[in-house]
Design an enzyme around this catalytic site. Structure first.
Site, PDB file in Angstrom:
ATOM      1  N   HIS A 126       5.684  -3.235   1.988  1.00 55.12           N
ATOM      2  CA  HIS A 126       4.311  -3.393   2.467  1.00 55.12           C
ATOM      3  C   HIS A 126       3.464  -4.083   1.397  1.00 55.12           C
ATOM      4  O   HIS A 126       3.873  -4.201   0.242  1.00 55.12           O
ATOM      5  CB  HIS A 126       3.699  -2.033   2.814  1.00 55.12           C
ATOM      6  CG  HIS A 126       3.611  -1.097   1.640  1.00 55.12           C
ATOM      7  ND1 HIS A 126       4.707  -0.424   1.143  1.00 55.12           N
ATOM      8  CD2 HIS A 126       2.564  -0.722   0.850  1.00 55.12           C
ATOM      9  CE1 HIS A 126       4.344   0.322   0.115  1.00 55.12           C
ATOM     10  NE2 HIS A 126       3.046   0.153  -0.092  1.00 55.12           N
TER      11      HIS A 126
ATOM     12  N   LYS B 181       8.083   9.226   3.337  1.00 55.57           N
ATOM     13  CA  LYS B 181       6.739   9.742   3.078  1.00 55.57           C
ATOM     14  C   LYS B 181       5.919   9.781   4.359  1.00 55.57           C
ATOM     15  O   LYS B 181       5.856   8.805   5.101  1.00 55.57           O
ATOM     16  CB  LYS B 181       6.048   8.871   2.031  1.00 55.57           C
ATOM     17  CG  LYS B 181       4.661   9.346   1.619  1.00 55.57           C
ATOM     18  CD  LYS B 181       4.122   8.427   0.530  1.00 55.57           C
ATOM     19  CE  LYS B 181       2.683   8.746   0.163  1.00 55.57           C
ATOM     20  NZ  LYS B 181       2.180   7.819  -0.873  1.00 55.57           N
TER      21      LYS B 181
ATOM     22  N   ASP C  15      -8.321  -2.204  -6.906  1.00 53.72           N
ATOM     23  CA  ASP C  15      -9.442  -2.976  -7.443  1.00 53.72           C
ATOM     24  C   ASP C  15      -8.987  -4.137  -8.323  1.00 53.72           C
ATOM     25  O   ASP C  15      -9.669  -5.156  -8.425  1.00 53.72           O
ATOM     26  CB  ASP C  15     -10.373  -2.060  -8.246  1.00 53.72           C
ATOM     27  CG  ASP C  15     -11.068  -1.027  -7.360  1.00 53.72           C
ATOM     28  OD1 ASP C  15     -11.158  -1.287  -6.144  1.00 53.72           O
ATOM     29  OD2 ASP C  15     -11.483   0.014  -7.885  1.00 53.72           O
TER      30      ASP C  15
ATOM     31  N   ASP D 100       7.817   1.796  -7.680  1.00 53.43           N
ATOM     32  CA  ASP D 100       7.866   0.924  -6.505  1.00 53.43           C
ATOM     33  C   ASP D 100       8.617  -0.350  -6.851  1.00 53.43           C
ATOM     34  O   ASP D 100       8.335  -0.990  -7.876  1.00 53.43           O
ATOM     35  CB  ASP D 100       6.449   0.539  -6.058  1.00 53.43           C
ATOM     36  CG  ASP D 100       5.705   1.671  -5.400  1.00 53.43           C
ATOM     37  OD1 ASP D 100       6.029   1.983  -4.245  1.00 53.43           O
ATOM     38  OD2 ASP D 100       4.795   2.240  -6.040  1.00 53.43           O
TER      39      ASP D 100
ATOM     40  N   GLU E 195       3.275  15.345  -2.965  1.00 54.39           N
ATOM     41  CA  GLU E 195       2.546  14.609  -3.995  1.00 54.39           C
ATOM     42  C   GLU E 195       1.062  14.756  -3.753  1.00 54.39           C
ATOM     43  O   GLU E 195       0.611  15.099  -2.656  1.00 54.39           O
ATOM     44  CB  GLU E 195       2.947  13.133  -4.000  1.00 54.39           C
ATOM     45  CG  GLU E 195       2.592  12.350  -2.769  1.00 54.39           C
ATOM     46  CD  GLU E 195       3.075  10.904  -2.846  1.00 54.39           C
ATOM     47  OE1 GLU E 195       2.253  10.010  -2.582  1.00 54.39           O
ATOM     48  OE2 GLU E 195       4.252  10.675  -3.189  1.00 54.39           O
ATOM     49  N   ASN E 196       0.300  14.517  -4.791  1.00 52.85           N
ATOM     50  CA  ASN E 196      -1.154  14.558  -4.683  1.00 52.85           C
ATOM     51  C   ASN E 196      -1.662  13.233  -4.136  1.00 52.85           C
ATOM     52  O   ASN E 196      -1.041  12.184  -4.301  1.00 52.85           O
ATOM     53  CB  ASN E 196      -1.779  14.828  -6.051  1.00 52.85           C
ATOM     54  CG  ASN E 196      -1.319  13.831  -7.102  1.00 52.85           C
ATOM     55  OD1 ASN E 196      -0.123  13.631  -7.292  1.00 52.85           O
ATOM     56  ND2 ASN E 196      -2.268  13.203  -7.787  1.00 52.85           N
ATOM     57  N   ALA E 197      -2.800  13.282  -3.464  1.00 53.68           N
ATOM     58  CA  ALA E 197      -3.412  12.061  -2.951  1.00 53.68           C
ATOM     59  C   ALA E 197      -4.402  11.471  -3.946  1.00 53.68           C
ATOM     60  O   ALA E 197      -4.638  10.262  -3.952  1.00 53.68           O
ATOM     61  CB  ALA E 197      -4.121  12.335  -1.621  1.00 53.68           C
TER      62      ALA E 197
ATOM     63  N   GLU F 114       4.314   4.538   4.145  1.00 55.85           N
ATOM     64  CA  GLU F 114       4.419   5.787   4.897  1.00 55.85           C
ATOM     65  C   GLU F 114       4.886   5.518   6.321  1.00 55.85           C
ATOM     66  O   GLU F 114       4.657   4.448   6.875  1.00 55.85           O
ATOM     67  CB  GLU F 114       3.050   6.481   4.921  1.00 55.85           C
ATOM     68  CG  GLU F 114       2.561   6.848   3.546  1.00 55.85           C
ATOM     69  CD  GLU F 114       1.050   6.855   3.381  1.00 55.85           C
ATOM     70  OE1 GLU F 114       0.581   7.200   2.284  1.00 55.85           O
ATOM     71  OE2 GLU F 114       0.349   6.488   4.348  1.00 55.85           O
TER      72      GLU F 114
END
Length: 487
Positions: A110, A308, A115, A70, A405-407, A200
Site C-alpha cells: 500500500h 492486521k 508529514d 515494512d 499493537e498500540n495505535a 490492514e
C-alpha cells in the site's frame, strides 16, 4: 524519629501501591518495536546506518526482543515489473542480526504518507492507473483511492498481463529467495501480510484526503468497474438483478448513522437487500484475504504469518455499527462480523494482530473500544459475550495466536497509565488459566521515545511484558517526605 523504621514503612506502602501493576511471574510476552518510515529511501538505500545502529543498540540494552520492518512494494519493485531491489533491506537486516535482534517483516502493498515521508505505489502501477483508474478502490462520487489496489482485480490480468494476486505472490517469492539465509536460520519470527489500506484487512472507507473526519461513518468503496461487475453478477445469481447496485442513502464520509437512511435505527441495512449487499461486501474482503494468504503460505512455508485488523470503535454501541460496515466488517448488534474473518485466518494458521489496544481515553457516546477489543477475541470461538467463561480464556482456547499493537505513542497520551492498559490486555490477571497475547508490537519509535522520562516508562513496560520485577529506588528524603521511583 527512627528514620530507618520510617523509610521501611514508606517502602512497604509504595510496594503495596505498585503491586496492582506487578507482573512478576506472569507469562513472557515478546516486545517488538516497529521501525519508522523514512529509514530507507526511494532508491532502497539505508539512510543513516550508524544512527540507526545506535538506536537499535539502545533498544537492545533494555531487552527488546526485536524489530518490525515494512518492506515497501513501492520501493522494491518501483520502476519495472519483476525487477526487485532489496539493497537497503539487506544492510538493515544485517545490522539487526549483528545485534541479536529478531525480525518481524511486513509485506506492505500500500501507499504510505506522513508529514515528512511519502512512499507511493510502484511507478509502473501508477502508469497503468492513468490509463485504467478502475484498478483503484472508488467511492460513489467516482473518487479514486490510490492507496492500494482494488480487490476487484485480484484475478484480473490487468497489470501488464498479471493479476494483482500474481504480483503480490511474485514479490513475496522474491523476498523469500533474496533472504533465504534469514529463513534458514529462523531469524525471521513472523511475516505480516498487507491486505488493504494501511496494510490492514479492510476497505479504505475513511480517507482523510476525501474529507473524512472522526467520528464519520465513512463510505462504501465498491464503485470501480470490477467490483461493480462482481456485485451485479452476485445479484443476478440469486435472480434479483435490481440488487446489483450499492445502496443509496448511505451518507457521506463525515455523516453520522442517524443522518442516513441506510444506517439509521430502522435503516435499510436491516432489509433483505441491505443484508444481501453487506454479506457480499464483507465476503469479498474475506475472499481477498483467503486468496493472498494462500499465496503467502506457498511462498513462506512454515514461517508464521499474521494479518492486521483495525479496531473501528466509533459508533460501536449504535445499532448499525456503520464505520465497521463501510470498512467491510459485517458486524452489528445482531450479527458477529468477526467470526468469519477469524475462521479464514485459522485456515491459514495466521495470527490476528489487532490494532486498537490502548483503550484508556474517555470516549464520546456510542463509542466502545473496550467492547470491540473483547468481541474480536470472543469471535475466535464463535461465542457471544454472555458465554459463561472468561471472554479471553474462551478466545485463546481457539488456538489462534493473538498479537496487538498500540495505535498512538503512549507518551503522547497518558504515560504509565497507557502502558498499564496495554499490559492489562496483553495478559489479564485473575484468570483460572494463564493467558496472554503472543507478541506486542510497539508503534511510534522515534527520538522522543528515547528521551529520558519517556524511555524510562518504556523500559518499565518492557520489563513487565517480560515478567520481570521492578526495583524500588529512593530518590530523596527530607522533612519526612520520601520520593521513590520504580526501575
Amino acid at each position: 524519629m527512627d528514620v530507618s523504621l520510617f523509610l521501611n514503612t514508606q517502602i512497604a506502602q509504595a510496594n503495596d501501591h505498585s503491586c496492582a501493576w506487578d507482573f512478576t511471574g506472569t507469562p513472557y510476552v515478546p516486545v517488538y518495536v516497529k521501525l519508522p518510515l523514512g529509514i530507507i529511501n526511494m532508491e532502497c538505500e539505508l539512510i543513516d546506518p550508524d544512527g540507526l545502529r545506535k538506536q537499535l543498540e539502545t533498544l537492545k540494552s533494555i531487552d527488546v526482543d526485536g524489530v518490525m520492518v515494512d518492506t515497501w512494494w513501492g520501493i522494491v519493485e518501483a520502476n519495472n515489473p519483476q525487477h526487485y531491489n532489496w539493497k537497503g533491506y539487506k544492510q538493515l537486516f544485517s545490522i539487526v542480526r549483528e545485534l541479536g535482534l529478531r525480525l518481524q517483516v511486513v509485506m506492505s502493498f500500500h501507499e504510505s504518507r506522513d508529514d515528512d515521508v511519502c512512499i507511493p505505489l510502484p511507478k509502473w502501477i501508477i502508469e497503468i492507473g492513468k490509463e485504467n483508474p478502475d484498478i483503484y478502490f472508488t467511492d460513489r462520487d467516482g473518487n479514486r483511492n490510490t492507496e492500494c489496489l482494488t480487490w476487484g482485480i485480484d484475478e484480473e490480468p490487468v497489470l501488464r498481463g498479471r493479476t494483482a494476486v500474481q504480483v503480490y505472490f511474485e514479490y513475496m517469492q522474491s523476498f523469500r529467495d533474496e533472504f533465504s539465509e534469514l529463513f534458514n536460520t529462523r531469524s525471521i519470527s513472523k511475516i505480516q501480510i498487507g491486505l488493504g489500506a494501511c496494510g490492514e484487512l479492510r476497505y479504505p472507507s475513511n480517507p482523510a484526503k476525501r474529507g473524512w473526519k472522526y467520528p464519520g461513518i465513512g463510505e462504501f468503496q465498491c464503485y470501480d468497474k470490477y467490483l461493480r461487475k462482481c456485485l451485479e453478477e452476485a445479484a443476478k445469481a440469486i435472480g434479483l438483478p435490481k440488487w446489483g447496485n450499492p445502496p443509496d442513502g448511505a451518507g457521506s464520509y463525515k455523516s453520522q448513522p442517524m443522518e442516513t437512511d441506510f444506517f439509521c435505527y430502522h435503516g435499510e441495512y436491516r432489509t433483505p437487500y441491505g443484508r444481501f449487499f453487506l454479506k457480499w461486501y464483507s465476503q469479498y474482503l474475506i475472499d481477498h484475504g483467503d486468496r493472498v494468504l494462500a499465496k503467502a503460505k506457498l511462498a513462506f512455508g512454515d514461517v508464521p504469518i499474521s494479518v492486521k485488523l483495525l479496531g473501528m470503535y466509533w459508533w460501536y454501541e449504535s445499532a448499525s455499527h456503520a464505520p465497521e460496515l463501510t470498512a467491510g466488517y459485517y458486524n452489528w448488534a445482531n450479527r458477529d462480523g468477526y467470526a468469519p474473518i477469524v475462521s479464514m485466518l485459522k485456515r491459514h494458521e495466521a495470527t490476528l494482530n489487532f490494532a486498537c489496544a490502548e483503550h484508556y481515553i474517555v470516549w464520546p457516546t456510542d463509542v466502545d473500544p473496550e467492547g470491540l477489543f473483547w468481541q474480536v477475541d470472543v469471535s475466535m470461538v464463535g461465542m457471544s459475550k454472555s458465554f459463561p467463561v472468561p471472554v479471553l480464556n474462551a478466545a485463546w482456547d481457539a488456538n489462534i495466536p493473538v498479537a496487538s499493537e498500540n495505535a498512538l505513542p503512549c507518551y503522547e497520551l497518558s504515560g504509565s497509565n497507557g502502558y498499564n492498559k496495554l499490559l492489562e490486555h496483553a495478559k489479564p490477571r485473575n484468570f483460572p488459566v494463564p493467558r496472554h497475547i503472543s507478541a506486542f508490537n510497539y508503534v511510534g519509535f522515534n527520538q522522543a521515545l528515547l528521551e529520558q522520562v519517556n524511555f524510562r516508562e518504556f523500559r518499565r513496560f518492557v520489563k513487565r511484558m517480560h515478567c520481570k520485577s521492578l526495583s524500588l529506588h529512593l530518590i530523596s528524603y527530607s522533612n519526612d517526605l520520601v520520593s521513590f521511583k520504580f526501575e
